[in-house]
Enzyme design. Structure first.
Site, PDB file in Angstrom:
ATOM      1  N   HIS A 163      -2.759   6.421   4.409  1.00 27.54           N
ATOM      2  CA  HIS A 163      -1.805   6.295   5.106  1.00 27.54           C
ATOM      3  C   HIS A 163      -0.851   7.639   4.446  1.00 27.54           C
ATOM      4  O   HIS A 163      -1.308   8.483   3.534  1.00 27.54           O
ATOM      5  CB  HIS A 163      -0.946   5.228   4.457  1.00 27.54           C
ATOM      6  CG  HIS A 163      -0.574   3.601   4.742  1.00 27.54           C
ATOM      7  ND1 HIS A 163      -1.710   3.669   6.202  1.00 27.54           N
ATOM      8  CD2 HIS A 163      -0.498   2.767   4.203  1.00 27.54           C
ATOM      9  CE1 HIS A 163      -1.392   1.834   5.722  1.00 27.54           C
ATOM     10  NE2 HIS A 163      -1.252   1.277   5.149  1.00 27.54           N
TER      11      HIS A 163
ATOM     12  N   CYS B 130       0.856  -1.292   0.183  1.00 30.54           N
ATOM     13  CA  CYS B 130       0.143  -0.124  -0.119  1.00 30.54           C
ATOM     14  C   CYS B 130       0.765   1.022  -0.351  1.00 30.54           C
ATOM     15  O   CYS B 130       0.735   2.283  -1.038  1.00 30.54           O
ATOM     16  CB  CYS B 130      -0.469   0.050   1.301  1.00 30.54           C
ATOM     17  SG  CYS B 130       0.564  -0.669   2.957  1.00 30.54           S
TER      18      CYS B 130
HETATM   19  P1  NAP Z   1      -8.918  -9.049   6.742  1.00 25.00           P
HETATM   20  O1  NAP Z   1     -10.319  -7.610   6.828  1.00 25.00           O
HETATM   21  O2  NAP Z   1      -8.543  -9.073   8.046  1.00 25.00           O
HETATM   22  O3  NAP Z   1      -9.746 -10.144   5.401  1.00 25.00           O
HETATM   23  C1  NAP Z   1      -9.228 -11.162   5.191  1.00 25.00           C
HETATM   24  C2  NAP Z   1     -10.072 -11.462   4.552  1.00 25.00           C
HETATM   25  O4  NAP Z   1      -9.808 -12.938   3.972  1.00 25.00           O
HETATM   26  C3  NAP Z   1     -11.707 -12.292   4.422  1.00 25.00           C
HETATM   27  O5  NAP Z   1     -12.329 -11.777   3.850  1.00 25.00           O
HETATM   28  C4  NAP Z   1     -11.642 -13.147   5.225  1.00 25.00           C
HETATM   29  O6  NAP Z   1     -12.154 -14.395   5.442  1.00 25.00           O
HETATM   30  C5  NAP Z   1     -10.743 -14.202   3.864  1.00 25.00           C
HETATM   31  N1  NAP Z   1      -9.879 -14.908   4.145  1.00 25.00           N
HETATM   32  C6  NAP Z   1      -8.802 -15.081   5.297  1.00 25.00           C
HETATM   33  N2  NAP Z   1      -8.762 -16.552   4.832  1.00 25.00           N
HETATM   34  C7  NAP Z   1      -9.101 -16.957   4.158  1.00 25.00           C
HETATM   35  C8  NAP Z   1      -9.058 -18.714   4.206  1.00 25.00           C
HETATM   36  N3  NAP Z   1      -8.126 -18.905   3.415  1.00 25.00           N
HETATM   37  N4  NAP Z   1      -9.988 -18.416   2.346  1.00 25.00           N
HETATM   38  C9  NAP Z   1     -10.845 -17.453   1.737  1.00 25.00           C
HETATM   39  N5  NAP Z   1     -10.491 -16.726   2.411  1.00 25.00           N
HETATM   40  C10 NAP Z   1     -10.161 -15.874   3.456  1.00 25.00           C
HETATM   41  O7  NAP Z   1      -7.938  -8.107   5.441  1.00 25.00           O
HETATM   42  P2  NAP Z   1      -7.267  -6.776   4.907  1.00 25.00           P
HETATM   43  O8  NAP Z   1      -6.905  -5.868   5.174  1.00 25.00           O
HETATM   44  O9  NAP Z   1      -8.722  -7.431   3.703  1.00 25.00           O
HETATM   45  O10 NAP Z   1      -6.470  -7.593   3.601  1.00 25.00           O
HETATM   46  C11 NAP Z   1      -6.582  -8.212   2.450  1.00 25.00           C
HETATM   47  C12 NAP Z   1      -4.852  -9.001   2.364  1.00 25.00           C
HETATM   48  O11 NAP Z   1      -5.294  -8.250   1.159  1.00 25.00           O
HETATM   49  C13 NAP Z   1      -3.735  -9.537   2.852  1.00 25.00           C
HETATM   50  O12 NAP Z   1      -3.436 -10.621   2.095  1.00 25.00           O
HETATM   51  C14 NAP Z   1      -3.804  -8.227   2.920  1.00 25.00           C
HETATM   52  O13 NAP Z   1      -2.028  -8.385   2.861  1.00 25.00           O
HETATM   53  C15 NAP Z   1      -3.894  -7.750   1.402  1.00 25.00           C
HETATM   54  N6  NAP Z   1      -3.666  -5.730   1.928  1.00 25.00           N
HETATM   55  C16 NAP Z   1      -4.460  -5.057   2.921  1.00 25.00           C
HETATM   56  C17 NAP Z   1      -4.374  -3.828   2.318  1.00 25.00           C
HETATM   57  C18 NAP Z   1      -4.635  -3.470   3.126  1.00 25.00           C
HETATM   58  O14 NAP Z   1      -4.441  -1.503   3.577  1.00 25.00           O
HETATM   59  N7  NAP Z   1      -5.539  -3.249   4.600  1.00 25.00           N
HETATM   60  C19 NAP Z   1      -3.249  -3.205   1.985  1.00 25.00           C
HETATM   61  C20 NAP Z   1      -2.280  -3.696   1.056  1.00 25.00           C
HETATM   62  C21 NAP Z   1      -3.090  -5.284   0.523  1.00 25.00           C
HETATM   63  P3  NAP Z   1     -13.855 -14.627   7.256  1.00 25.00           P
HETATM   64  O15 NAP Z   1     -15.173 -13.677   7.076  1.00 25.00           O
HETATM   65  O16 NAP Z   1     -14.172 -16.047   6.644  1.00 25.00           O
HETATM   66  O17 NAP Z   1     -12.661 -14.697   8.268  1.00 25.00           O
END
Ligand code: NAP
Length: 328
Positions: free
Chosen positions: A233, A126
């Protein structure tokens, strides 16, 4: 009409992806929302239609989609992205799992475009995405010699768990996601520590900047810091150019750069602020001034919505870029 899957549809990024897909004119007639077993079989109303979330399994990843927007963490991506790829789907992955792998495109549409040697495309870190957007026009016009980043990263960058630590910390609860309280605090620690003393987040910014800008020898350093801010950010970018330029030259260049908004009127206390950036697609820059400790060097303050340009928007823009290339 495309067949699209969103993996991690209940997460902070996944939810934003659905929002962004809704307002972009991407033609799709099939949408599958994958989660883990925890959130499977839940109703999600999207564009007036009710969808039932599905647990992602190996069998389901063997099905072909036109695009899979993958946003479910590194281990889920490592397990399922290759299966989707083998089935012929184009996977746009938000995790860091594939970003530095040889042959994997690491894309910020304002900066570069996918070669598609592999069908897994990586969405960058990000803070890196928002930083390379203003660095690219500087690279093109003046050349880049050195970049030093200091970040001020919002808790939504750690997903639902990070957001909860700030909200519950304000009520006096102990942190569950971070090693220390984030409420009323500043943590010079994002992701794990490496042997070098840098964190993995800092190393991602260093490596990914060089890969996206295609400048393997660029000198880049970073300090990444988590701050008690909900969304958006901020990055203090210190950049040394190859060629001389003035502050006015940089302002003029940013005014003409697509995807960048200049707010730089310190006489009226106007500069980019995280709270004004949230919900916006663009990258904001301001407080541009010379760093007179080094030749041809400048400070730039840069903010962006980490869930939009830093994640969901950039991923959907990659999809849009491929869609537009297919229909030239
Ligand atoms: P989050 O809010 O914790 O959400 C995680 C999501 O992944 C939930 O929908 C979860 O489903 C799902 N999940 C977890 N394990 C899974 C599995 N085995 N099979 C299918 N779905 C699964 O996290 P987030 O912030 O959205 O981030 C998600 C990804 O984007 C990460 O890789 C993170 O590093 C990346 N990212 C995030 C940001 C940011 O600013 N937040 C920026 C860039 C990249 P459940 O509801 O079932 O738990």
């Amino acid at each position: 009409m495309y067949k699209i899957a969103v993996v991690g549809a209940t997460g902070l990024v996944g939810q934003k992806m659905l929002e962004v897909l809704e307002r972009k004119s991407i033609p799709f007639n099939e949408l599958t929302l994958f989660t883990s077993a925890r959130s499977a079989n839940k109703e999600v109303v999207y564009q007036g239609k009710t969808y039932i979330t599905e647990e992602l399994t190996e069998e389901k990843a063997n099905e072909k989609y036109d695009f899979v927007l993958m946003s479910a963490g590194g281990s889920t991506s490592l397990k399922f992205s290759p299966l989707f790829e083998q089935a012929g789907s184009i996977v746009i992955d938000n995790s860091s799992a594939y970003r530095m792998e040889e042959g994997i495109d690491l894309i910020v549409p304002e900066v570069n475009s996918p070669q598609l040697n592999r069908k897994i495309i990586a969405n960058p870190n990000c803070s890196t995405i928002q930083s390379v957007v203003p660095l690219k026009p500087l690279q093109d016009k003046y050349g880049l010699k050195r970049v030093a980043y200091t970040t001020y990263q919002a808790v939504s960058g750690s997903g639902v768990a990070g957001r909860n630590d700030l909200i519950n910390g304000a009520k006096g609860e102990a942190p569950k996601n971070y090693p220390h309280p984030i409420y009323n605090n500043v943590l010079p620690h994002i992701d794990v520590f490496l042997e070098s003393g840098y964190t993995k987040e800092e190393q991602k910014m260093i490596d990914e900047t060089k890969k996206i800008l295609n400048l393997p020898d660029l000198k880049v350093t970073a300090t990444c810091v988590r701050v008690p801010v909900q969304d958006s950010h901020s990055v203090a970018i210190n950049v040394t150019l190859e060629q001389p330029a003035t502050v006015q030259d940089l302002r003029h260049l940013f005014e003409q750069t697509e995807g960048v908004i200049l707010i730089d009127d310190v006489a009226n206390n106007e500069y980019p602020l995280a709270i004004n950036t949230t919900g916006k697609d663009e990258v904001f820059v301001g407080r541009i001034r010379e760093d007179d400790t080094l030749d041809n060097s400048f400070h730039i303050w840069c903010t962006a919505d980490n869930l939009l340009k830093g994640a969901a928007l950039n991923a959907v823009q990659i999809l849009e870029q491929i869609h537009l290339n297919n229909h030239k």
